[in-house]
Write an enzyme that holds these catalytic residues in place. Sequence first.
Site, PDB file in Angstrom:
ATOM      1  N   ASN A   1       0.833  -1.199   0.000  1.00 44.97           N
ATOM      2  CA  ASN A   1       0.000   0.000   0.000  1.00 44.97           C
ATOM      3  C   ASN A   1       0.871   1.253   0.000  1.00 44.97           C
ATOM      4  OD1 ASN A   1       0.817  -0.488   2.745  1.00 44.97           O
ATOM      5  ND2 ASN A   1      -0.690   0.998   3.421  1.00 44.97           N
TER       6      ASN A   1
ATOM      7  N   CYS B   1      -1.819   5.010   8.315  1.00 53.02           N
ATOM      8  CA  CYS B   1      -1.890   4.437   9.651  1.00 53.02           C
ATOM      9  C   CYS B   1      -0.696   4.823  10.498  1.00 53.02           C
ATOM     10  CB  CYS B   1      -1.984   2.924   9.576  1.00 53.02           C
ATOM     11  SG  CYS B   1      -3.579   2.416   8.963  1.00 53.02           S
TER      12      CYS B   1
END
Lengths: 389, 389
Positions: free
Chosen positions: B150, B324
């Site tokens: 990602n 995140c």
Amino acid sequence: MHSYVDYQSAKPVDPRVREVMLPYFHERFGNPSSLHGEGDEAAKVLEECRRTIASFINAEPDEIIFTSGATESNNLALIGYASRNREKGDHIIISEVEHISIHNIAKYLEKNGFKVSRLPVDQYGKINMKKLESRITPQTILISIGYASNEIGTIQPISEIGQLAREKGVTFHSDAVAAEGLIPLDVKRDHIDLLTLSSNDIYGPKGVGVLYMRKGMRLNPVIIGGGQERGLRSGTENIAGIVGMSKAVEIMQREMKEEVKRLAQYRDRFIKNILERIPKSHLNGHPTERLANNAHFRFEAIEGESLLLSLRDAGVSAATGSACSSKTLEPSHTLISTGLLHEEAHGSLEFTFGRFNKEEDVDRVIEVLPAIVDRLRKLSPLYKEEMPT
Amino acid sequence: MHSYVDYQSAKPVDPRVREVMLPYFHERFGNPSSLHGEGDEAAKVLEECRRTIASFINAEPDEIIFTSGATESNNLALIGYASRNREKGDHIIISEVEHISIHNIAKYLEKNGFKVSRLPVDQYGKINMKKLESRITPQTILISIGYASNEIGTIQPISEIGQLAREKGVTFHSDAVAAEGLIPLDVKRDHIDLLTLSSNDIYGPKGVGVLYMRKGMRLNPVIIGGGQERGLRSGTENIAGIVGMSKAVEIMQREMKEEVKRLAQYRDRFIKNILERIPKSHLNGHPTERLANNAHFRFEAIEGESLLLSLRDAGVSAATGSACSSKTLEPSHTLISTGLLHEEAHGSLEFTFGRFNKEEDVDRVIEVLPAIVDRLRKLSPLYKEEMPT
């Protein structure tokens, strides 16, 4: 005409809630962890929602943890607390009339070395404070007792339980899903350490919930990952859902008093009429200490499921008990705990009113139910009109 | 003008998805477990969505488990599988470039007695099949390797990993969140046993995800309760969210081919221009085996965060890495694993294009970025124009 009187199973989202959620799907879609405008906006909204929801239960914003729903909150409360605080003791107390998620989590904890006491209840489904006190040992680390029964609507003495737990130094968790929006919640007044809330049960979207965690509590996460919600609940925040829950709280804070008054009138008129018009019918749960929206009956010599299907044909949606266990053939554990026989439990039916019900819905069920019960009894080999009640 | 080029952090829900979700908030709000019209309708819709989503990855409907998102799916895959299959072995293999949720779950499993091998990657972030094979022991029960990064967009040899795992009798989990919607997924072709999908990453709502679980796999639940999703994921189903994810899949199946072509053109033009126009700039990740929407650079002698803030002032939303972990000061573990020094990792920037980007967004970033880099370098004590690259 169709009457939905099963608000404990699922609630329609309030159209005002849906309205405020809409821009958070496409226009304001940011990730609160991102370092740009979209991210900052999401982070700001998240904290506003946290503040609104905290005020609903007299908590502080940083005591609110967002989850995917009440079941997850219950998992985080019980498994998260027990696994983190094992060195303090290995004993947990729940009641016999908890939601099925609490019962199944308790079984999981037993498999993992904890001891669980299941407090019995009286004929109305209420726990006894003396019995609770007698079960507390130096090994007891957690008491988990739901605010009110999602099935029979009986309200527990939450303030007293909270006070006892605080005196004994035991952490107190309450699943408030059945009570929220019907009883004013106050975690400080009631000495609650951990409280489960659901969004849908106050007309917010499904897939969102909260665990209130009093400052100083220590939990292990159940969902591990990127460290969102201060490491207690990882996963990208569902901002649209959280905004919806927050709006649902706002509406509830404003309208709850009137709404509860109206629902209690429905309930009382309904209970009175059903018990008067249907012979050998009985109210399950407490006559007065019950949720404003809940009416729960048993009808002698009939199967609840047959009743449900006949009601369905007549355009009425009701329930035989908790939706979570409605597709099993087991009788409700809550009804059995109040001392009902299996056949009595099977002959029971739950009606829960809600925000979008009107007087006509109450009239409707009062009108159709007696004839249905009468017809089914005529078909029942068990029923004798002259049989003693 | 504002250009959002951070689609890996969060995606706007497609307005067509939002549209089909709307009636499931208020009008079609039933609980699939209820025994009445509203409940039946919900149960039917739930199964239709399961079928649609299964077809997206060439799976069967009963191999689809709905969760609250990708992080939860990863928890269920790794913790659920490892705890249930402990008697088969205690060894798990992941790669060094996994999503942070996989890394943190792996740490949790280590604390609980499992052994975890973290497979190194080459300079492009790709694993080596020989190294993977050499790590498999008779104790190995699970390999978890993400479909693509990602962060740097590098695609792993998933089919080969699946085939090796199947030959060795080891279960294979892949987190496909970064790849879904960009690479056609086929669990049968790739011998995948467990696959994580997110709704938002294909322009569906947040708060919904899926774990594909091949028939015959045995998992323990992570969220315990009323027994929904065949006992593997309890909690009332978020039907509106699930309907949204299903619609997102439908759109993606129809439009993916064209969309990927368009995004790859953006990406290629963007990478070419940036590398040409900005001296001492380098591409992170694989030059060809990378996601169609991903461009990831490092710029010598600059801090990624300063770049991000300057871009923000210029109306461009990008990222320094995974959302995140963007608010920690740690450099990206993925970049470090590819052999970058800390300062090189800190000087990196990620751009991810998506459905609502237009040519102008690409032009815009190509226009503003070189001047920003130039300005920041002039302020940087580290930068010498004549320094060797």
